[in-house]
Design a protein around this motif. Structure first.
Motif, PDB file in Angstrom:
ATOM      1  N   SER A   1     -38.864 118.516  34.568  1.00 26.43           N
ATOM      2  CA  SER A   1     -38.005 118.678  33.392  1.00 26.43           C
ATOM      3  C   SER A   1     -36.891 119.694  33.655  1.00 26.43           C
ATOM      4  CB  SER A   1     -38.829 119.083  32.163  1.00 26.43           C
ATOM      5  OG  SER A   1     -39.457 120.325  32.389  1.00 26.43           O
ATOM      6  N   LEU A   2     -37.186 120.731  34.396  1.00 21.64           N
ATOM      7  CA  LEU A   2     -36.151 121.710  34.753  1.00 21.64           C
ATOM      8  C   LEU A   2     -35.096 121.079  35.649  1.00 21.64           C
ATOM      9  CD1 LEU A   2     -35.168 124.630  34.608  1.00 21.64           C
ATOM     10  CD2 LEU A   2     -36.592 125.118  36.594  1.00 21.64           C
ATOM     11  N   PHE A   3     -35.507 120.254  36.598  1.00 27.40           N
ATOM     12  CA  PHE A   3     -34.580 119.552  37.471  1.00 27.40           C
ATOM     13  C   PHE A   3     -33.696 118.601  36.665  1.00 27.40           C
ATOM     14  CE2 PHE A   3     -33.592 115.875  40.213  1.00 27.40           C
ATOM     15  CZ  PHE A   3     -32.839 116.512  41.182  1.00 27.40           C
ATOM     16  N   ALA A   4     -34.299 117.872  35.733  1.00 30.50           N
ATOM     17  CA  ALA A   4     -33.532 116.947  34.893  1.00 30.50           C
ATOM     18  C   ALA A   4     -32.535 117.722  34.027  1.00 30.50           C
ATOM     19  CB  ALA A   4     -34.471 116.129  34.012  1.00 30.50           C
ATOM     20  N   PHE A   5     -32.938 118.849  33.491  1.00 28.10           N
ATOM     21  CA  PHE A   5     -32.054 119.677  32.668  1.00 28.10           C
ATOM     22  C   PHE A   5     -30.877 120.194  33.506  1.00 28.10           C
ATOM     23  CE2 PHE A   5     -30.963 123.802  30.689  1.00 28.10           C
ATOM     24  CZ  PHE A   5     -30.561 123.328  29.449  1.00 28.10           C
ATOM     25  N   ALA A   6     -31.162 120.633  34.748  1.00 24.22           N
ATOM     26  CA  ALA A   6     -30.097 121.118  35.624  1.00 24.22           C
ATOM     27  C   ALA A   6     -29.139 119.986  35.980  1.00 24.22           C
ATOM     28  CB  ALA A   6     -30.709 121.737  36.896  1.00 24.22           C
ATOM     29  N   LEU A   7     -29.636 118.796  36.215  1.00 23.75           N
ATOM     30  CA  LEU A   7     -28.784 117.643  36.498  1.00 23.75           C
ATOM     31  C   LEU A   7     -27.857 117.336  35.325  1.00 23.75           C
ATOM     32  CD1 LEU A   7     -30.844 114.988  38.453  1.00 23.75           C
ATOM     33  CD2 LEU A   7     -28.442 115.488  38.753  1.00 23.75           C
TER      34      LEU A   7
ATOM     35  N   ILE B   1     -25.074 119.869  35.227  1.00 21.30           N
ATOM     36  CA  ILE B   1     -24.081 119.677  36.295  1.00 21.30           C
ATOM     37  C   ILE B   1     -23.178 118.466  35.966  1.00 21.30           C
ATOM     38  CG2 ILE B   1     -23.812 119.022  38.725  1.00 21.30           C
ATOM     39  CD1 ILE B   1     -26.354 120.672  39.275  1.00 21.30           C
ATOM     40  N   ILE B   2     -23.764 117.383  35.492  1.00 22.66           N
ATOM     41  CA  ILE B   2     -23.000 116.178  35.201  1.00 22.66           C
ATOM     42  C   ILE B   2     -22.095 116.378  33.977  1.00 22.66           C
ATOM     43  CG2 ILE B   2     -23.194 113.753  34.468  1.00 22.66           C
ATOM     44  CD1 ILE B   2     -25.706 113.594  36.200  1.00 22.66           C
ATOM     45  N   ALA B   3     -22.566 117.071  32.969  1.00 22.89           N
ATOM     46  CA  ALA B   3     -21.791 117.222  31.724  1.00 22.89           C
ATOM     47  C   ALA B   3     -20.739 118.258  31.820  1.00 22.89           C
ATOM     48  CB  ALA B   3     -22.714 117.598  30.576  1.00 22.89           C
TER      49      ALA B   3
END
Length: 70
Positions: free
Chosen positions: A59-65, A68-70
């Protein structure tokens, strides 16, 4: 609570030595059963902690992604 035994003459087929051995085996099996239950609980606890850690990392990795994308 431990039962009390007197030194009376024992009747029947079973000797007092055999009865004593049976009592000791029962006590040992209870100890083994308790230790097995404790190890099962410990393994389950470790497994749950491992799964929780993995979920948090993903979930932390998904949040960081997303950041970065937004």
């Amino acid at each position: 609570m431990k039962p009390t035994y007197t030194n009376t003459i024992e009747r029947g087929i079973l000797t007092s030595a055999y009865k004593r051995e049976i009592r000791e085996n029962i006590a040992n099996s209870k100890r083994v059963t308790l230790s097995k239950m404790k190890s099962i609980i410990d393994r389950h606890h470790e497994k749950v902690q491992s799964q929780t850690g993995t979920i948090l990392q993903v979930s932390l990795f998904a949040f960081a992604l997303i950041l970065i994308i937004a």
